[in-house]
Design a protein around this motif. Structure first.
Motif, mmCIF file in Angstrom:
data_model
loop_
_atom_site.group_PDB
_atom_site.id
_atom_site.type_symbol
_atom_site.label_atom_id
_atom_site.label_comp_id
_atom_site.label_asym_id
_atom_site.label_seq_id
_atom_site.Cartn_x
_atom_site.Cartn_y
_atom_site.Cartn_z
ATOM 1 N N MET A 1 -4.902 7.816 -14.677
ATOM 2 C CA MET A 1 -3.738 8.026 -13.812
ATOM 3 C C MET A 1 -4.196 8.398 -12.410
ATOM 4 S SD MET A 1 -0.592 8.393 -13.031
ATOM 5 C CE MET A 1 0.178 9.131 -11.610
ATOM 6 N N GLN A 2 -3.747 7.631 -11.410
ATOM 7 C CA GLN A 2 -4.024 7.970 -10.019
ATOM 8 C C GLN A 2 -2.755 8.584 -9.415
ATOM 9 O OE1 GLN A 2 -5.825 4.727 -7.751
ATOM 10 N NE2 GLN A 2 -6.201 3.644 -9.667
ATOM 11 N N PRO A 3 -2.822 9.846 -8.993
ATOM 12 C CA PRO A 3 -1.617 10.452 -8.435
ATOM 13 C C PRO A 3 -1.196 9.756 -7.154
ATOM 14 C CG PRO A 3 -3.526 11.852 -8.040
ATOM 15 C CD PRO A 3 -3.980 10.763 -8.966
ATOM 16 N N CYS A 4 0.121 9.618 -6.971
ATOM 17 C CA CYS A 4 0.622 9.045 -5.728
ATOM 18 C C CYS A 4 0.458 10.063 -4.602
ATOM 19 C CB CYS A 4 2.087 8.678 -5.874
ATOM 20 S SG CYS A 4 2.363 7.323 -7.031
ATOM 21 N N PRO A 5 0.157 9.609 -3.400
ATOM 22 C CA PRO A 5 -0.028 10.551 -2.296
ATOM 23 C C PRO A 5 1.282 11.226 -1.933
ATOM 24 C CG PRO A 5 -0.033 8.283 -1.504
ATOM 25 C CD PRO A 5 -0.044 8.218 -2.987
ATOM 26 N N PRO A 6 1.226 12.494 -1.509
ATOM 27 C CA PRO A 6 2.458 13.157 -1.083
ATOM 28 C C PRO A 6 2.975 12.543 0.208
ATOM 29 C CG PRO A 6 0.564 14.503 -0.542
ATOM 30 C CD PRO A 6 0.044 13.356 -1.347
ATOM 31 N N ARG A 7 4.269 12.669 0.415
ATOM 32 C CA ARG A 7 4.839 12.181 1.671
ATOM 33 C C ARG A 7 4.772 13.297 2.701
ATOM 34 N NH1 ARG A 7 9.591 8.738 3.579
ATOM 35 N NH2 ARG A 7 10.174 9.748 5.527
ATOM 36 N N SER A 8 3.937 13.126 3.706
ATOM 37 C CA SER A 8 3.848 14.116 4.780
ATOM 38 C C SER A 8 4.250 13.520 6.114
ATOM 39 C CB SER A 8 2.424 14.670 4.878
ATOM 40 O OG SER A 8 1.498 13.613 5.077
ATOM 41 N N ALA A 9 4.508 12.219 6.154
ATOM 42 C CA ALA A 9 4.884 11.526 7.381
ATOM 43 C C ALA A 9 5.628 10.257 6.988
ATOM 44 C CB ALA A 9 3.637 11.190 8.201
ATOM 45 N N PRO A 10 6.311 9.625 7.929
ATOM 46 C CA PRO A 10 7.016 8.380 7.588
ATOM 47 C C PRO A 10 6.050 7.305 7.098
ATOM 48 C CG PRO A 10 7.744 9.232 9.716
ATOM 49 C CD PRO A 10 6.544 10.038 9.335
ATOM 50 N N TYR A 11 6.573 6.431 6.275
ATOM 51 C CA TYR A 11 5.800 5.282 5.807
ATOM 52 C C TYR A 11 6.772 4.159 5.485
ATOM 53 C CZ TYR A 11 7.252 5.978 0.946
ATOM 54 O OH TYR A 11 7.981 6.073 -0.209
ATOM 55 N N TRP A 12 6.238 2.966 5.279
ATOM 56 C CA TRP A 12 7.053 1.835 4.860
ATOM 57 C C TRP A 12 6.198 0.918 4.010
ATOM 58 C CZ3 TRP A 12 5.864 -3.109 7.056
ATOM 59 C CH2 TRP A 12 4.965 -3.075 8.121
ATOM 60 N N LEU A 13 6.840 -0.068 3.399
ATOM 61 C CA LEU A 13 6.162 -0.954 2.462
ATOM 62 C C LEU A 13 6.139 -2.369 3.034
ATOM 63 C CD1 LEU A 13 7.827 0.431 -0.774
ATOM 64 C CD2 LEU A 13 5.650 1.109 0.255
ATOM 65 N N ASP A 14 4.949 -2.922 3.108
ATOM 66 C CA ASP A 14 4.704 -4.233 3.702
ATOM 67 C C ASP A 14 4.529 -5.263 2.586
ATOM 68 O OD1 ASP A 14 3.826 -6.437 5.087
ATOM 69 O OD2 ASP A 14 2.079 -5.460 5.984
ATOM 70 N N LEU A 15 5.510 -6.143 2.429
ATOM 71 C CA LEU A 15 5.446 -7.197 1.412
ATOM 72 C C LEU A 15 5.052 -8.542 2.022
ATOM 73 C CD1 LEU A 15 8.662 -6.397 -0.670
ATOM 74 C CD2 LEU A 15 6.403 -5.304 -0.752
ATOM 75 N N GLY A 16 4.556 -8.520 3.239
ATOM 76 C CA GLY A 16 4.189 -9.746 3.938
ATOM 77 C C GLY A 16 5.260 -10.108 4.938
ATOM 78 N N ASP A 17 6.194 -10.955 4.523
ATOM 79 C CA ASP A 17 7.284 -11.346 5.414
ATOM 80 C C ASP A 17 8.547 -10.523 5.179
ATOM 81 O OD1 ASP A 17 7.632 -12.421 2.918
ATOM 82 O OD2 ASP A 17 8.146 -14.442 3.593
ATOM 83 N N VAL A 18 8.434 -9.439 4.433
ATOM 84 C CA VAL A 18 9.549 -8.524 4.192
ATOM 85 C C VAL A 18 9.036 -7.096 4.306
ATOM 86 C CG1 VAL A 18 11.358 -7.803 2.590
ATOM 87 C CG2 VAL A 18 10.567 -10.177 2.556
ATOM 88 N N ALA A 19 9.825 -6.234 4.950
ATOM 89 C CA ALA A 19 9.509 -4.803 5.012
ATOM 90 C C ALA A 19 10.566 -4.031 4.233
ATOM 91 C CB ALA A 19 9.480 -4.323 6.460
ATOM 92 N N VAL A 20 10.124 -2.998 3.522
ATOM 93 C CA VAL A 20 11.032 -2.102 2.811
ATOM 94 C C VAL A 20 10.778 -0.689 3.334
ATOM 95 C CG1 VAL A 20 11.735 -1.173 0.575
ATOM 96 C CG2 VAL A 20 11.071 -3.585 0.769
ATOM 97 N N VAL A 21 11.821 -0.072 3.872
ATOM 98 C CA VAL A 21 11.674 1.197 4.580
ATOM 99 C C VAL A 21 12.455 2.293 3.853
ATOM 100 C CG1 VAL A 21 11.868 2.350 6.812
ATOM 101 C CG2 VAL A 21 11.618 -0.161 6.720
#
Length: 309
Positions: free
Chosen positions: A1-21
């Protein structure tokens, strides 16, 4: 199990030609375990799903997040869910008359409400519909006045019926201030399994938590992602997918749906993004017997504030 990093700043998800915020309204919502998951105290607290990102050991509380998601394609700006909302009277103290900071999260992307073409309501619980409306001189008015608002017909029928109205006694009648105005302004449409929204987004039936619960599949050029909504609320439901919440309308159906969708997500190598896992939780799944673990989808995670192209 790899723990997910904590959220300490904004982030978004890059799917290539689509962004999920992710658009976070409450980053750490503490909930007593027995309120949400009766019997969960039998699971050893050393289990990975009680990592500090998801469990406050000092307070002995599960940690949840309340968030919505902006899906940005070349032709569409789609909001998935609407959190709790601002200035709305709610019986849960954490939700009562919240400030408008979520709207700042939204506008920090560079988009305006007029840019949003579609709002998907995965289901009609109080923490998923609030930012569809805001109080004006004319009462509760739509925030995203150019957008079609999609919901399952079964979902609206349930919450408009006797069982749904009885269930809302614990929250207050949020349909009156957050859903009914959409219908009054002609902005509410029905959508079921298979509904396409442009080239990149389609809807999947996920009944059980509520009768018309939906998940949202986003297909980009580099990755495929499932916005799972309330298919899961906390990582302990990956440790034991049979566990449903106290607030699931049909707990057995919710568990069966969870098994089916998690099996498909794992087989397809999809990125799983839930509505309520705290921290940066976008992950792929490994299956170990009947249980799942998370592998952070670091290839899609981009730190920093997302800005419209």
């Amino acid at each position: 199990m790899q723990p997910c990093p904590p959220r300490s700043a904004p982030y978004w998800l890059d799917l290539g030609d689509v962004a999920v915020v992710p658009l976070v309204e409450l980053s750490r919502l503490p909930i007593e375990p027995e309120e949400f998951f009766p019997g969960s105290g039998q699971i050893p607290s050393a289990t990975w799903c009680f990592d500090e990102s998801w469990f406050d050991r000092e307070a002995s509380r599960l940690v949840f997040t309340i968030q919505a998601f902006l899906v940005v394609t070349e032709n569409e700006v789609i909001l998935v869910d609407g959190c709790v909302g601002s200035g709305k009277p709610r019986k849960r103290s954490h939700f009562d008359n919240l400030d408008p900071s979520w709207f700042t999260e939204f506008t920090n992307t560079g988009f305006t409400p007029e840019d949003v073409s579609t709002v998907v309501l995965s289901h009609l619980h109080v923490d998923h519909v609030g930012w569809t409306t805001q109080r004006t001189d004319h009462g509760w008015s739509p925030v995203f006045g150019n957008a079609r608002h999609l919901v399952s017909q079964r979902e609206l029928a349930y919450w408009s019926g006797d069982d749904g109205r009885a269930a809302m006694t614990r929250t207050g009648d949020y349909l009156a201030d957050s859903v009914a105005p959409l219908a009054e302004h002609g902005l509410l449409d029905f959508a079921e399994d298979g509904r396409q929204i442009g080239r990149h987004v389609d809807l999947l039936d996920a009944p059980g938590h509520t009768p018309g619960n939906l998940c949202v599949r986003v297909t980009g050029s580099k990755a495929e992602l499932l916005l799972a909504g309330d298919l899961l609320h906390h990582p302990l439901q990956l440790f034991d997918p049979d566990i449903s919440t106290r607030y699931c309308v049909d707990p057995n159906q919710a568990a069966a749906t969870r098994h089916d969708i998690l099996t498909a997500v794992t087989a397809r190598g999809m990125v799983l993004q839930t509505a309520h896992f705290a921290g940066i939780s976008a992950s792929r799944l490994n299956k170990e017997g009947s249980r799942y673990t998370l592998v952070p989808a670091t290839d899609t995670i981009r730190t920093g504030q997302y800005h419209r192209p």
